[in-house]
Design a protein around this motif. Sequence first.
Motif, mmCIF file in Angstrom:
data_model
loop_
_atom_site.group_PDB
_atom_site.id
_atom_site.type_symbol
_atom_site.label_atom_id
_atom_site.label_comp_id
_atom_site.label_asym_id
_atom_site.label_seq_id
_atom_site.Cartn_x
_atom_site.Cartn_y
_atom_site.Cartn_z
ATOM 1 N N LEU A 42 36.631 41.383 37.077
ATOM 2 C CA LEU A 42 36.078 41.155 35.752
ATOM 3 C C LEU A 42 34.867 42.046 35.520
ATOM 4 O O LEU A 42 34.156 42.394 36.476
ATOM 5 N N GLY A 73 38.052 43.755 28.180
ATOM 6 C CA GLY A 73 37.618 42.400 28.493
ATOM 7 C C GLY A 73 36.141 42.144 28.354
ATOM 8 O O GLY A 73 35.634 41.144 28.854
ATOM 9 N N THR A 74 35.418 43.003 27.644
ATOM 10 C CA THR A 74 33.956 42.827 27.555
ATOM 11 C C THR A 74 33.507 42.102 26.301
ATOM 12 O O THR A 74 32.348 41.730 26.199
ATOM 13 N N THR A 499 32.753 46.421 37.728
ATOM 14 C CA THR A 499 33.495 45.167 37.786
ATOM 15 C C THR A 499 33.111 44.402 39.037
ATOM 16 O O THR A 499 32.591 44.951 40.001
#
Length: 514
Positions: A42, A73-74, A499
Amino acid sequence: MNRTTLSLIAGTTALAAVTGFAALSAPDDAPGPATAKAAAQLPVERTSLLCPAPSTSDLAETSYTSFTPVTKGTGSGGKAELQAATEESADASPDDKGTGAGKDDGKGDGKSGKDKAAEPVLTPKEPGKPVTGDSSGGDAPALVGTADGRFAPGWSVQETTEVAAGTGRGLQGVNCTAPDTDFWFPGASTEAARTDYVHLTNPDDSAAVVDIELYGKDGALKSTVGEGITVPAHASEPVLLSTLTDERQTDLTVHVNVRSGRVGAAVQALDDKLGGDWLPASTDPSGSLVLPGIPKDATSVRLVAFTPGDADADLKVRLASPSGLITPAGHETVHVKGGMTTAADLGDVTRGEAGSLVLTPTDRSVPVVAALRVVRGKGDKQETAFIPATRPVGTRATSADNSGKGSTLSLTAPGAAATVKVTASAGSEGGTPVSKTYTIKAGTTQDIEPPVPGGLKGTYALTVEPVSGGPVYGARTLAANEGGVPAFTVQTLPDDRGTVAVPEADEDLSVLQK
């Protein structure tokens, strides 16, 4: 004078604040309703970066480039800011001013410097597009910055300085780095022609206490001045190495150990005749090391190595050339005595071709740190840069502050062959991103002319992402001709740590609280 004080800083999530990456796992057959799945990668949520004060020369012209690659995904929130570190108090003692080092008074209140209000500058508006700023003269401050949300993963800031004349003249470049507690700098010096500083920058709200240890060809140098140096909160301290010891040493290894708090650290190595540059920290001590991106026209390459333990290290020296791994004649191995700095002159080892140095143990593995001092040019037209041993590119690495010319990207695959994707970002003032894929053969180094954004205006960033194959190491060289001097600076491309590995659970973990 055009002064731009930046805001930037490199960081991590709480899980990765100390370790960089963290991963938790459970055995595949572990019982219970909350069996952990494979860790998911992530994006980090917060990062910090520290930029040292660029120069004391009135002739210095410094540019800064801030860039965050687009990361899935930010989300849509977040920001990145750079601010000036606190300047030293005007009534600091003469001794403190002479060394740039404040002694620990036991209070640890971090109030020895005078706070100076600083508004954030160079604030990027969106990931994927660089933002630039500049300053002139010798009083530009160190910078402290943070990024969060969508601006945190892979945030990179490049500081590039041109000095027209004097000690350290030429091109000096450094990647602003994340704070840490332990740094190794093989390749520093206290010889008469050199003026080397360790720049210490504290991003936190309380003072940091630092020890600086020096190791020469015969072992540790005696010094009490390097113990208990206080770096006030949000402040920066330049420490002149020659004030820490009376011994003149051509080759030194500097160890920065933080007793309390954390700092950013970099060595500025300035030479009266050979120009100068920043010496970044070597990667953590390891039995095998890669030092990528030696310019093909290097006229002199000097390897400096050090092993922190008592055991000696015997290393096999090989050059990853465009055609494969070769052993330099007369430099097949290097013997590094425990606790002592060892240097080896490799001459023009690249012989006009791209190259990277690969060090591996001849027998048992002993942890070592290492760096290269590289010289281009001849006579009074010489310039120096440094290449430390570095981590592999990993998931992704970024190099900011590229222009349409003068940039060379060097990639090496010391083991298995590898395929990488290189993306040129949009320009700081306009342009369309462009990506190209390259294959690096096993055991080779390839210098490539980086892709350039379509319709480029301003500067741009390069992002390197391995696609398949073995580990890849990289470096970017910036070059410019200044009055006949082949000025240049080299920055390695380690993984950007954008990540963090976070474990997933099959079911609600609240059952574990019963």
